[in-house]
Structures are given as structure tokens and as C-alpha cells.
Scaffold this active site. Structure first.
Site, PDB file in Angstrom:
ATOM      1  CD  GLU A  86      -3.337   3.139  -5.533  1.00 55.13           C
ATOM      2  OE1 GLU A  86      -2.250   2.874  -4.906  1.00 55.13           O
ATOM      3  OE2 GLU A  86      -3.842   2.358  -5.953  1.00 55.13           O
ATOM      4  NE  ARG A 114      -4.184  -1.429   0.018  1.00 59.13           N
ATOM      5  CZ  ARG A 114      -4.273  -2.601  -0.799  1.00 59.13           C
ATOM      6  NH1 ARG A 114      -3.254  -2.921  -1.645  1.00 59.13           N
ATOM      7  NH2 ARG A 114      -5.487  -3.341  -0.502  1.00 59.13           N
ATOM      8  CG  HIS A 126      -3.112  -0.835  -6.807  1.00 57.98           C
ATOM      9  ND1 HIS A 126      -3.301  -0.244  -5.869  1.00 57.98           N
ATOM     10  CD2 HIS A 126      -3.143  -2.048  -6.389  1.00 57.98           C
ATOM     11  CE1 HIS A 126      -3.557  -1.117  -4.662  1.00 57.98           C
ATOM     12  NE2 HIS A 126      -3.250  -2.462  -5.095  1.00 57.98           N
TER      13      HIS A 126
END
Ligand code: DGY
Length: 323
Positions: free
Chosen positions: A266, A237, A284
Site C-alpha cells: 500500500e 491489512r 483503505h
């Protein structure tokens, strides 16, 4: 008939499994759902199938008056206020296991791409700058025989260790819970304190969940401990890494390169990173193979069906609600 809200179209067989049993509303818009839209749609449903980009906070959970399961289409569940769900007795489920190898493949790909400057070389070639073989062109770092530091030795961390053995790497790992010496021998990995991983490893790859304890686990001080030739990979993350500190370190040659699949804010990518050549920026895509995304969709649907049928879902992150 029970009602289910799904915040995005999913690969088969996720939706057909749900449509067979429930009155399903699938949001068809692209991009993450906003809070207002989520609040509007969660009111009367029994089940919510959501994505890691959906913030399912205490307010959303409270608005879901009939909510009996929150099924996350991801292994990570930091987007959900699990404590609030638990307080209301709502099972929260996730999709581990099925994405382990696919995510490990991507982490290794980023490691290789960053070390061997593949993306940079691609940009260079497309720009018409390749005028012939050059002894000094795009020199990178060897991977084989080097020391790999794995931070977080869960399923994905262990899958990385397996890949590293094919490259004759010396594998060190750190995990807050060191629970299996058997795996260490089988995977050829040795436990090391986190600081010594920062200091010794040529490659460091992060596989920890995002929690208060892991936020900015890699910041300015840790980056300064690392070798000047080190490569950092993050497929966990974004907020696990202090992005500003990372950008400064990459710019100033404190470390050599990075491969990132996730970002602090993000989907925004820090412009300081985007202007650097020694960082590979993926979108991602850790679990993004056709096969794995289908398996995730199936598992997310099955978790939801189990919970709504009063059964124990295969993967539940707050099993205490079942007691
Ligand atoms: C996850 O599952 O948490 C990944 O980030 C996306 O598959």
C-alpha cells in the site's frame, strides 16, 4: 511546555485538544511522511501522534530522545516497532472500539459490492454500455442464506456476525483465541477450524492483525481450498493475503470475486488486480466516516495526553511499560 509532533492534519477535536496543552507541530503536507522527515522531527518531542502509514521503527524511536508516548491514529499498530518502544519504556497507544461498526459496515459493503458486481455495473453504465434490461446481465451471487466465514473474531469480526444475521447467513468463525462461547450463541456464530472455513464458506472476511503468523494467511493453497463461487473480503491489512496468488485465482476462476480495502504494498495496487473486473478496490476507507474519524482523533489525542500526564491511556498496546 511539552512538545508534540503530529504527522498529519486530523479531524477535530484531535488537534485542539492537544494545542490547549502542548506546543504542537502539525505536518501539513499530504501523503505519508518519509523516514528522513520523521527522524528530523522526532528528536526533541515528548509525544508523537502518527498514522498507520508512518513507519516508526527502532531508528525513529531511538532518535526520539525525549519521546514519552507514541499515539497511533489507528487500531492496527504494525507500523510501529512496539518491542523497541517497550525496551525504551515508551507507551504505544491505539484507537480500537470507536471504529468497530464503521469498519464492519465497509466490510459488508465490499462483500455485497463484490457479490452483486455493483462497481463493475457502475463502470459499465458510465461507459454507456447499458442498452436495456437483460436476463443475463451482471449476474452475481446471493448473499442471504449463504455461509459467511469470519477469520478473526475480535470486535470487528463480531460486528460482522451481527450484520450477517440480518441476511439470514450461516456464520462460521475462526480465531486463534476462542474465548467466548457466550458471544457465539448471542451472535449466532459457530467456531470452525480455519481449513473448514476455507472449504465451506461462500464469503470469507478477514479481521486479523498483521503479525508474522498472519502474513499470507490466505495464499495459493487456501485459495484453492475455497469454492469457485467464493468471495473474499479483506479490510484488515494487505499482507494477510498473498496478492499475486489472489490475482491469479481471480483471473483463473479459482474463486469468484474479492473486495479489498487494503494492499500488500500500500498504496500501490498490484496491476494484476487492477486489470480484473471481479475485484472491488477501495482506498483503505474502513474507518472513513466523518463521525468515526473524529472519534479516532479524539481518542488518539486523549491517549497521548494521558500518557504525557503520567496516567494510564485508555488504550495502550504495551501496558508492561507502566509497571
Ligand atoms: C486501523 O485503524 O487500523 C484501520 O486500518 C484504519 O482506521
Amino acid at each position: 511546555m511539552k512538545r508534540v509532533y503530529v504527522t498529519r492534519r486530523l479531524p477535530d477535536p484531535g488537534l485542539p485538544l492537544l494545542i490547549e496543552k502542548y506546543n504542537v507541530v502539525v505536518r501539513t503536507a499530504d501523503g505519508p511522511i518519509g523516514k528522513e522527515e520523521l527522524l528530523e522531527n522526532v528528536g526533541e518531542v515528548d509525544g508523537l501522534l502518527c498514522l498507520l502509514t508512518d513507519t516508526v521503527d527502532a531508528e525513529v524511536i531511538a532518535a526520539g530522545k525525549k519521546l514519552a508516548c507514541i499515539s497511533n491514529y489507528a487500531v492496527g499498530f504494525n507500523n510501529i516497532d512496539v518491542a523497541a518502544a517497550t525496551k525504551r519504556g515508551i507507551p504505544v497507544t491505539n484507537t480500537p472500539g470507536v471504529l468497530t461498526d464503521t469498519t464492519a459496515d465497509l466490510a459488508f459493503a465490499l462483500l455485497m459490492c463484490a457479490a452483486r458486481r455493483v462497481a463493475e455495473s457502475d463502470r459499465f453504465t458510465r461507459a454507456g454500455k447499458f442498452i436495456g434490461w437483460d436476463p443475463m446481465l451482471h449476474l452475481g451471487y446471493d448473499i442471504h442464506g449463504k455461509t459467511l466465514g469470519i477469520i478473526g473474531f475480535g470486535k470487528i469480526g463480531r460486528a460482522i456476525a451481527k450484520r450477517a444475521s440480518g441476511f439470514d447467513m450461516n456464520v462460521l468463525y475462526f480465531d486463534a483465541f476462542r474465548d467466548s462461547t457466550q458471544d457465539e450463541a448471542a451472535l449466532g456464530a459457530s467456531f470452525a477450524p480455519i481449513e473448514s472455513i476455507f472449504k465451506q464458506a461462500d464469503f470469507i472476511t478477514l479481521h486479523v492483525p498483521l503479525m508474522e503468523e498472519t502474513r499470507h494467511l490466505v495464499g495459493r493453497d487456501e485459495l484453492r481450498m475455497m469454492k469457485e463461487t467464493a468471495v473474499l473480503v479483506n479490510t484488515s491489512r494487505g499482507p494477510v493475503v498473498d496478492e499475486r496468488a489472489l490475482a491469479a485465482s481471480l483471473r483463473d476462476g479459482v474463486i469468484a470475486a474479492a473486495g479489498l480495502d487494503v494492499y500488500e504494498d500500500e498504496p500501490a495496487v498490484n496491476p494484476l488486480l487492477a486489470e480484473l473486473d471481479n475485484v472491488v478496490l477501495a482506498a483503505h476507507i474502513g474507518s472513513a466516516s466523518r463521525h468515526t474519524r473524529s472519534l479516532m482523533a479524539k481518542l488518539a489525542a486523549e491517549n497521548l495526553i494521558a500518557a504525557l500526564s503520567g496516567k494510564r491511556p485508555q488504550y495502550i498496546v504495551n501496558p508492561e511499560v507502566l509497571k
